[in-house]
Design a protein around this motif. Structure first.
Motif, PDB file in Angstrom:
ATOM      1  N   GLY A 139       0.789  -1.227   0.000  1.00  0.00           N
ATOM      2  CA  GLY A 139       0.000   0.000   0.000  1.00  0.00           C
ATOM      3  C   GLY A 139       0.815   1.267   0.000  1.00  0.00           C
ATOM      4  O   GLY A 139       0.316   2.348   0.311  1.00  0.00           O
ATOM      5  N   THR A 140       2.118   1.154  -0.338  1.00  0.00           N
ATOM      6  CA  THR A 140       2.980   2.351  -0.418  1.00  0.00           C
ATOM      7  C   THR A 140       2.912   2.941  -1.823  1.00  0.00           C
ATOM      8  O   THR A 140       2.425   2.298  -2.761  1.00  0.00           O
ATOM      9  N   GLU A 141       3.438   4.161  -1.949  1.00  0.00           N
ATOM     10  CA  GLU A 141       3.367   4.854  -3.242  1.00  0.00           C
ATOM     11  C   GLU A 141       4.175   4.115  -4.306  1.00  0.00           C
ATOM     12  O   GLU A 141       5.301   3.683  -4.063  1.00  0.00           O
ATOM     13  N   VAL A 142       3.552   3.974  -5.483  1.00  0.00           N
ATOM     14  CA  VAL A 142       4.227   3.332  -6.613  1.00  0.00           C
ATOM     15  C   VAL A 142       4.704   4.429  -7.557  1.00  0.00           C
ATOM     16  O   VAL A 142       3.902   5.124  -8.165  1.00  0.00           O
ATOM     17  N   PHE A 143       6.029   4.587  -7.643  1.00  0.00           N
ATOM     18  CA  PHE A 143       6.571   5.670  -8.475  1.00  0.00           C
ATOM     19  C   PHE A 143       6.623   5.288  -9.952  1.00  0.00           C
ATOM     20  O   PHE A 143       6.312   6.091 -10.820  1.00  0.00           O
ATOM     21  N   LEU A 144       7.049   4.063 -10.229  1.00  0.00           N
ATOM     22  CA  LEU A 144       7.179   3.619 -11.627  1.00  0.00           C
ATOM     23  C   LEU A 144       5.927   2.832 -11.989  1.00  0.00           C
ATOM     24  O   LEU A 144       5.934   1.616 -12.128  1.00  0.00           O
ATOM     25  N   SER A 145       4.830   3.568 -12.145  1.00  0.00           N
ATOM     26  CA  SER A 145       3.513   2.926 -12.257  1.00  0.00           C
ATOM     27  C   SER A 145       3.154   2.478 -13.665  1.00  0.00           C
ATOM     28  O   SER A 145       2.332   1.588 -13.844  1.00  0.00           O
ATOM     29  N   THR A 146       3.765   3.074 -14.682  1.00  0.00           N
ATOM     30  CA  THR A 146       3.405   2.707 -16.060  1.00  0.00           C
ATOM     31  C   THR A 146       4.523   1.883 -16.701  1.00  0.00           C
ATOM     32  O   THR A 146       5.673   1.925 -16.270  1.00  0.00           O
ATOM     33  N   GLU A 147       4.145   1.163 -17.748  1.00  0.00           N
ATOM     34  CA  GLU A 147       5.125   0.332 -18.454  1.00  0.00           C
ATOM     35  C   GLU A 147       6.237   1.190 -19.053  1.00  0.00           C
ATOM     36  O   GLU A 147       7.407   0.803 -19.032  1.00  0.00           O
ATOM     37  N   ALA A 148       5.865   2.369 -19.556  1.00  0.00           N
ATOM     38  CA  ALA A 148       6.864   3.261 -20.165  1.00  0.00           C
ATOM     39  C   ALA A 148       7.897   3.705 -19.126  1.00  0.00           C
ATOM     40  O   ALA A 148       9.106   3.704 -19.393  1.00  0.00           O
ATOM     41  N   LEU A 149       7.425   4.065 -17.916  1.00  0.00           N
ATOM     42  CA  LEU A 149       8.346   4.475 -16.852  1.00  0.00           C
ATOM     43  C   LEU A 149       9.232   3.316 -16.424  1.00  0.00           C
ATOM     44  O   LEU A 149      10.421   3.485 -16.171  1.00  0.00           O
ATOM     45  N   GLN A 150       8.647   2.122 -16.359  1.00  0.00           N
ATOM     46  CA  GLN A 150       9.410   0.943 -15.943  1.00  0.00           C
ATOM     47  C   GLN A 150      10.494   0.601 -16.964  1.00  0.00           C
ATOM     48  O   GLN A 150      11.622   0.267 -16.600  1.00  0.00           O
ATOM     49  N   LYS A 151      10.159   0.705 -18.247  1.00  0.00           N
ATOM     50  CA  LYS A 151      11.141   0.394 -19.294  1.00  0.00           C
ATOM     51  C   LYS A 151      12.272   1.412 -19.307  1.00  0.00           C
ATOM     52  O   LYS A 151      13.437   1.056 -19.481  1.00  0.00           O
ATOM     53  N   ASP A 152      11.922   2.681 -19.136  1.00  0.00           N
ATOM     54  CA  ASP A 152      12.941   3.735 -19.100  1.00  0.00           C
ATOM     55  C   ASP A 152      13.879   3.523 -17.913  1.00  0.00           C
ATOM     56  O   ASP A 152      15.107   3.617 -18.038  1.00  0.00           O
ATOM     57  N   ALA A 153      13.293   3.205 -16.750  1.00  0.00           N
ATOM     58  CA  ALA A 153      14.098   2.971 -15.548  1.00  0.00           C
ATOM     59  C   ALA A 153      14.981   1.738 -15.717  1.00  0.00           C
ATOM     60  O   ALA A 153      16.153   1.740 -15.314  1.00  0.00           O
ATOM     61  N   ALA A 154      14.436   0.686 -16.339  1.00  0.00           N
ATOM     62  CA  ALA A 154      15.214  -0.550 -16.549  1.00  0.00           C
ATOM     63  C   ALA A 154      16.413  -0.294 -17.442  1.00  0.00           C
ATOM     64  O   ALA A 154      17.509  -0.813 -17.191  1.00  0.00           O
ATOM     65  N   GLU A 155      16.221   0.501 -18.494  1.00  0.00           N
ATOM     66  CA  GLU A 155      17.324   0.835 -19.403  1.00  0.00           C
ATOM     67  C   GLU A 155      18.420   1.591 -18.647  1.00  0.00           C
ATOM     68  O   GLU A 155      19.610   1.262 -18.758  1.00  0.00           O
ATOM     69  N   LYS A 156      18.008   2.586 -17.851  1.00  0.00           N
ATOM     70  CA  LYS A 156      19.000   3.385 -17.110  1.00  0.00           C
ATOM     71  C   LYS A 156      19.726   2.545 -16.066  1.00  0.00           C
ATOM     72  O   LYS A 156      20.955   2.626 -15.930  1.00  0.00           O
ATOM     73  N   ILE A 157      18.967   1.730 -15.329  1.00  0.00           N
ATOM     74  CA  ILE A 157      19.588   0.919 -14.270  1.00  0.00           C
ATOM     75  C   ILE A 157      20.459  -0.180 -14.873  1.00  0.00           C
ATOM     76  O   ILE A 157      21.586  -0.409 -14.430  1.00  0.00           O
ATOM     77  N   GLY A 158      19.937  -0.863 -15.898  1.00  0.00           N
ATOM     78  CA  GLY A 158      20.690  -1.964 -16.505  1.00  0.00           C
ATOM     79  C   GLY A 158      22.019  -1.514 -17.089  1.00  0.00           C
ATOM     80  O   GLY A 158      23.066  -2.132 -16.839  1.00  0.00           O
ATOM     81  N   ILE A 159      21.990  -0.421 -17.849  1.00  0.00           N
ATOM     82  CA  ILE A 159      23.220   0.100 -18.466  1.00  0.00           C
ATOM     83  C   ILE A 159      24.185   0.597 -17.388  1.00  0.00           C
ATOM     84  O   ILE A 159      25.389   0.320 -17.431  1.00  0.00           O
ATOM     85  N   ALA A 160      23.657   1.336 -16.399  1.00  0.00           N
ATOM     86  CA  ALA A 160      24.516   1.849 -15.320  1.00  0.00           C
ATOM     87  C   ALA A 160      25.130   0.702 -14.528  1.00  0.00           C
ATOM     88  O   ALA A 160      26.294   0.767 -14.123  1.00  0.00           O
ATOM     89  N   ALA A 161      24.350  -0.365 -14.311  1.00  0.00           N
ATOM     90  CA  ALA A 161      24.847  -1.514 -13.545  1.00  0.00           C
ATOM     91  C   ALA A 161      26.034  -2.160 -14.243  1.00  0.00           C
ATOM     92  O   ALA A 161      27.041  -2.497 -13.600  1.00  0.00           O
ATOM     93  N   VAL A 162      25.939  -2.320 -15.561  1.00  0.00           N
ATOM     94  CA  VAL A 162      27.038  -2.904 -16.337  1.00  0.00           C
ATOM     95  C   VAL A 162      28.267  -2.007 -16.259  1.00  0.00           C
ATOM     96  O   VAL A 162      29.383  -2.469 -16.010  1.00  0.00           O
ATOM     97  N   ARG A 163      28.066  -0.716 -16.481  1.00  0.00           N
ATOM     98  CA  ARG A 163      29.195   0.226 -16.488  1.00  0.00           C
ATOM     99  C   ARG A 163      29.878   0.262 -15.120  1.00  0.00           C
ATOM    100  O   ARG A 163      31.103   0.197 -15.016  1.00  0.00           O
ATOM    101  N   TYR A 164      29.069   0.423 -14.068  1.00  0.00           N
ATOM    102  CA  TYR A 164      29.635   0.565 -12.727  1.00  0.00           C
ATOM    103  C   TYR A 164      30.375  -0.703 -12.317  1.00  0.00           C
ATOM    104  O   TYR A 164      31.486  -0.631 -11.766  1.00  0.00           O
ATOM    105  N   PHE A 165      29.772  -1.861 -12.584  1.00  0.00           N
ATOM    106  CA  PHE A 165      30.390  -3.127 -12.191  1.00  0.00           C
ATOM    107  C   PHE A 165      31.743  -3.300 -12.874  1.00  0.00           C
ATOM    108  O   PHE A 165      32.701  -3.787 -12.279  1.00  0.00           O
ATOM    109  N   ASP A 166      31.826  -2.857 -14.132  1.00  0.00           N
ATOM    110  CA  ASP A 166      33.095  -2.945 -14.858  1.00  0.00           C
ATOM    111  C   ASP A 166      34.113  -1.957 -14.293  1.00  0.00           C
ATOM    112  O   ASP A 166      35.258  -2.321 -14.017  1.00  0.00           O
ATOM    113  N   MET A 167      33.696  -0.725 -14.085  1.00  0.00           N
ATOM    114  CA  MET A 167      34.655   0.313 -13.703  1.00  0.00           C
ATOM    115  C   MET A 167      35.055   0.259 -12.233  1.00  0.00           C
ATOM    116  O   MET A 167      36.050   0.864 -11.846  1.00  0.00           O
ATOM    117  N   LYS A 168      34.290  -0.483 -11.416  1.00  0.00           N
ATOM    118  CA  LYS A 168      34.699  -0.583 -10.012  1.00  0.00           C
ATOM    119  C   LYS A 168      35.849  -1.578  -9.832  1.00  0.00           C
ATOM    120  O   LYS A 168      36.472  -1.637  -8.773  1.00  0.00           O
TER     121      LYS A 168
END
Length: 585
Positions: A417-446
């Motif tokens: 029952g908490t607030e859902v920020f990424l409520s639409t499919e478009a927001l979820q896909k945009d967030a997934a792209e940003k997180i997925g790409i950042a995760a790959v980059r950060y994991f490599d560069m760390k």
């Protein structure tokens, strides 16, 4: 406003003056390191060495007395509040809360900037895929390490040329041209849509190996291309164009900016360059080849001209470094490739020095080598069928896994029952792209770039571990605190910031050490120092939240400002590493 200054350098400068005043006859650099937090922020370690080497001559009977002389010679300043001298001779200083507050106010009132004078013209050679071949996991490190290196150098005020030394020349183009003619007869009118470069290359190689008639035509095409034949050249350009389309999809997705300057660019420079080096007796005949010997670096020479009279990688790289240093007048060149090429590039640097193009220390040449990406079996990362992992597939998988994590979080938010920020499919896909790409980059560069590392989607997407996801949550939490405050941060005067609580102090000091990290990277080109810093900063931020309530306290305005300064440093660091955070998750 003035750029940020490394804190440790500022402390060191004060100790340099103290040493010069206390011991004018002795030349030495101040040995300043981070201190044990129990005793202070920074520590000067010169007293022990001074006592050992010069104590009797100076009239001191212990390191303690030498340390006290250093302490008493420190010039008046706003930086230091407390100075302690240990019996062993350590001089430990604590930075002033007033100074920390004023410096954080500076971060709030201006853009985060850093200056590395004098401004240099820097060439960064990175990515460098081969034409007609798919970019694979092996290109991941060079591409993202190179991009972040460029961003850091530009942030420091340098003029950066991002060069993509693509493999666009060689005997393989004969078979590729012939296969293009067969498979896409109208390729000159319409650019072929080659959906899989790897398959295109494999198919042309199979024809070359299996069909003698095709092989002869391919060999003739090579001769035609190298002699400047119009048709062969046109076909070659189309193959390069098709490859470029595929490469640019990856580059656009990763936010990579590059100027293509492939091997072919240097072709016409090689013959006159070899003649010049021969005339100067730098390039000499050896076993039928024209060689440059680099005994300081390797027993094996560089081969400027092969025994068959042709030119190879050595010839091209000699021409490239000549062009970059002598024609472009670069002050600094950075090559970002795997460590397997380290010796080769140090030989190239040696040859450039012999030729007078590289004039250290006026010019600087670095090979920014990196280890291989491994699978769980500690061998080169491959698909289950043993194929090289395509870079696009690797990124797609990371994004898909991020998407699954986001959907699970959204489901949990709805259930609780908490607030859902990424409520639409478009927001979820945009967030997934940003997180997925950042995760790959950060994991490599760390990773320490000179070491191989085991690729793991689970670890790179671990929200509680040292990952981009953890950093994204830290950033989003700051934004959440700011929204809940219902205060416009820009309406709070930076003068209201007061660093008082130990947790506030720890966070402020960590923020101000950001330029120290940049200074260190400029020295050794190890990007993991920035990822280490971010991990430490976000953990210090977590500790701050636990010990210092922000909202509803009398210190609310000051603490909101400290959170905003943290957000600004995080955002700048994210920009340098090449990813874009989420305002809410």
């Amino acid at each position: 406003m003035a750029p940020m200054q490394p804190v440790q350098t500022q402390v060191r400068n004060l100790f340099e003056k103290a040493l010069k005043d206390a011991f004018p006859s002795i030349q030495q650099d101040a040995q300043v390191v981070k201190g044990n937090p129990k005793f202070g922020d920074y520590q000067c370690n010169n007293a022990m060495g001074l006592f050992k080497d010069h104590g009797k001559n100076l009239g001191y009977d212990s390191p303690l007395k030498v340390a006290e002389a250093i302490k008493n010679s420190l010039p008046a300043n706003d930086l230091i509040s407390d100075i302690a001298v240990a019996p062993q001779g350590f001089v430990t200083v604590k930075l002033s809360e007033a100074w920390l507050s004023s410096q954080i106010a500076h971060v709030l009132d201006s853009e985060i900037e850093y200056s590395d004078p004098p401004r240099k013209r820097v060439v960064v050679d990175f990515s460098s895929p081969n034409i007609a071949k798919e970019m694979h996991v092996g290109h991941l490190r060079s591409t993202i390490i190179g991009e972040s290196t460029c961003r850091i150098l530009e942030f420091c005020g340098h003029e950066v040329h991002r060069l993509n030394h693509v493999g666009d020349w060689g005997t393989q183009f004969g078979m590729l041209i012939e296969y293009m003619k067969e498979t896409y007869p109208n390729f000159q009118e319409q650019l072929p849509e080659v959906h899989d470069l790897q398959e295109f290359y494999k198919a042309s190689k199979k024809r070359f190996d299996d069909d003698e008639d095709f092989k002869k035509k391919a060999q003739l095409s090579v001769v035609d291309l190298q002699s400047g034949g119009a048709f062969a050249r046109s076909a070659w350009q189309k193959i390069c164009e098709v490859s470029r389309v595929a490469f640019n999809k990856i580059y656009d997705r990763l936010g990579i900016s590059l100027e293509e300057r492939g091997e072919s660019f240097y072709n016409s420079m090689i013959p006159p360059l070899v003649e010049d080096l021969k005339a100067r007796e730098i390039c000499v005949e050896s076993k039928g080849a024209m060689c440059i010997f680099t005994p300081k670096t390797s027993e094996i020479p560089l081969m400027a001209v092969k025994t068959d009279g042709g030119f190879g990688y050595d010839s091209t790289d000699l021409a490239a470094i000549y062009h970059r240093l002598f024609v472009m007048r670069s002050d600094w060149i950075v090559y970002v490739t795997d460590l397997g090429q380290e010796l080769h590039f140090h030989m190239i640097f040696d040859a450039a020095e012999q030729a007078g193009w590289h004039r250290s220390p006026l010019t600087r040449c670095d090979h920014m080598g990196f280890g291989v990406v491994q699978g769980e079996d500690k061998k080169k990362f491959k698909t289950r069928s043993g194929e090289t992992v395509k870079l696009v597939d690797l990124l797609d998988e990371a994004v898909e896994r991020a998407h699954q994590e986001i959907m699970a979080r959204v489901e949990e938010q709805r259930k609780n029952g908490t607030e859902v920020f990424l409520s639409t499919e478009a927001l979820q896909k945009d967030a997934a792209e940003k997180i997925g790409i950042a995760a790959v980059r950060y994991f490599d560069m760390k990773q320490n770039r000179t070491s191989p590392y085991v690729f793991s989607y689970d670890r790179m997407l671990d929200a509680k571990g040292n990952s981009a996801v953890f950093l994204f949550y830290a950033y989003a939490r700051i934004r959440s605190v700011q929204r809940k405050s219902k205060v416009e941060i820009s309406s709070i005067s930076s003068g209201e910031l007061k660093v008082a609580h130990p947790a506030e102090r720890e966070l402020a000091l960590k923020l101000l050490q950001f330029p120290d990290v940049i200074e260190a990277i400029l020295g050794n080109l190890h990007l993991h120092q920035l990822t280490d810093y971010l991990w430490e900063l976000c953990n210090v931020l977590t500790s701050f939240y636990m010990k210092c309530k922000v909202l509803g306290e009398k210190e609310q305005s000051s603490r909101l400002l400290l959170c905003e300064a943290t957000r600004k440093v995080l955002l700048k660091s994210f920009e340098l590493l090449g990813f874009e955070p989420l305002e809410q998750i």
